[in-house]
Write an enzyme that holds these catalytic residues in place. Structure first.
Site, mmCIF file in Angstrom:
data_model
loop_
_atom_site.group_PDB
_atom_site.id
_atom_site.type_symbol
_atom_site.label_atom_id
_atom_site.label_comp_id
_atom_site.label_asym_id
_atom_site.label_seq_id
_atom_site.Cartn_x
_atom_site.Cartn_y
_atom_site.Cartn_z
ATOM 1 N N ALA A 64 0.858 -1.185 0.000
ATOM 2 C CA ALA A 64 0.000 0.000 0.000
ATOM 3 C C ALA A 64 0.895 1.237 0.000
ATOM 4 O O ALA A 64 2.043 1.196 0.467
ATOM 5 C CB ALA A 64 -0.878 -0.017 1.233
ATOM 6 N N GLY A 107 0.431 -4.989 0.982
ATOM 7 C CA GLY A 107 -0.849 -5.030 0.262
ATOM 8 C C GLY A 107 -0.728 -5.659 -1.116
ATOM 9 O O GLY A 107 -1.700 -6.220 -1.628
ATOM 10 N N GLU A 110 -0.969 -9.229 -0.434
ATOM 11 C CA GLU A 110 -2.362 -9.528 -0.049
ATOM 12 C C GLU A 110 -3.256 -9.621 -1.291
ATOM 13 O O GLU A 110 -4.167 -10.443 -1.353
ATOM 14 C CB GLU A 110 -2.883 -8.450 0.910
ATOM 15 C CG GLU A 110 -2.223 -8.567 2.275
ATOM 16 C CD GLU A 110 -2.656 -7.477 3.228
ATOM 17 O OE1 GLU A 110 -2.430 -6.288 2.913
ATOM 18 O OE2 GLU A 110 -3.221 -7.801 4.279
ATOM 19 N N GLU A 130 5.016 -4.786 6.800
ATOM 20 C CA GLU A 130 4.209 -3.809 7.548
ATOM 21 C C GLU A 130 4.682 -3.618 8.987
ATOM 22 O O GLU A 130 4.593 -2.523 9.533
ATOM 23 C CB GLU A 130 2.739 -4.251 7.587
ATOM 24 C CG GLU A 130 1.993 -4.052 6.292
ATOM 25 C CD GLU A 130 1.983 -5.283 5.415
ATOM 26 O OE1 GLU A 130 2.904 -6.113 5.538
ATOM 27 O OE2 GLU A 130 1.054 -5.419 4.601
#
Ligand code: CAA
Length: 254
Positions: A64, A107, A110, A130
């Site tokens: 992200a 992300g 993910e 993260e």
């Protein structure tokens, strides 16, 4: 339709979705994920698209967009999280394959975990960094990763933030195949899927996804109902008739 952060190319009956923000290693911002969301709605409704391959320009995705997240309040973070779109991809009624090269982090990984199959290049680097940012995976990672590779390996990766190479990723079962050209391999596989009944594929995917969540007995009952519903389709009649007539089946998605 115009997209700023993704691009889509149709090759035969497969849609190739490119994460297309290479200057930032395809870091996923909210707008990019909203574009993915809309694109998946459109592709679900398009009968000419039988499968989707997600890949990236220059690399898959380095997570992200951190610059978008730094000042978020908890309320804003809830809204920023990508889990709704990633759930939509997981539940997409056609096969979705991730073709990974370079970084698939946070992300980005993910997103790959929400796909049905992951095919990676030898240069792929995967991980959940993260924890180094004072957070942890928040777009389905803590749920999908342990189901795929087991809880202790998932904890090891998420707690350490370690970025692993392709050998380790393969050993862990995080990727299904390692090939020089993951996009070509994904297209080959998508071509095979395109020959099958799209209804049977959709129902099989629902059953397998259901198995990740349900008790086995309940999952088997769910499967029995979905399986029986295949017999309401022309594709089932065609598939079995073709076998009996020793010819190749031609499925119409009906
Ligand atoms: N967010 C925003 N920008 C990013 C980014 C990210 N996740 N990852 C890379 N970029 C940007 C860099 O800031 C840099 O931009 P500038 O050229 O404008 O400075 C550009 O992409 C190239 O990156 P690097 O210069 O850092 O490239 P590198 O090869 O030296 O390092 C890397 C590559 C190891 C992947 C490094 O970029 C990195 O550590 N990125 C962050 C990875 C990360 O922490 N991801 C998790 C994000 S949080 C998350 O995903 C939350 C969630 O669960 C949803």
């Amino acid at each position: 339709m115009y997209y700023e952060f993704i691009s889509i190319k149709i090759q035969e009956e497969t849609a190739i979705v490119y994460l297309d923000r290479p200057k930032a290693l395809n870091a996923l911002n909210k707008a990019m994920v909203m574009e993915l969301d809309k694109a998946f709605d459109k592709m679900a409704a398009d009968p000419n698209i039988k499968s989707v391959v997600i890949t990236g320009v220059k690399n898959f995705a380095a997570g992200a967009d951190i610059s978008n997240m730094v000042n978020l309040s908890p309320e804003e973070a809830k809204d920023f999280s990508f889990w709704r779109t990633f759930n939509k991809i997981e539940e997409f009624p056609k096969p979705v394959i991730a073709a990974i090269h370079g970084f698939a982090l946070g992300g980005g990984l993910e997103l790959a975990l929400a796909c049905d199959i992951r095919i990676a290049a030898p240069d792929a680097k995967l991980g959940f960094p993260e924890i180094n940012l004072g957070i942890f995976p928040g777009a389905g990672g803590t749920q999908r990763l342990p189901r795929l590779i087991g809880p202790s390996r998932a904890k090891q990766l998420i707690f350490s933030g370690q970025i692993i190479n392709i050998d380790k990723a393969k050993e862990y079962g995080l990727v299904d195949m390692v090939v020089e050209d993951p996009l070509a391999e994904a297209l080959k596989l998508a071509g095979k899927f395109a020959e099958k009944s799209p209804i049977a594929l959709k129902l099989a995917k629902q059953c397998i996804n259901h198995a990740q969540e349900a008790e086995q007995k309940q999952g088997i009952e769910f499967e029995a109902l979905a399986w029986a519903s295949c017999f309401a389709t022309e594709d089932q009649k065609e598939g079995m008739q073709a076998f009996l007539e020793k010819r190749k089946a031609v499925f119409k998605g009906k």
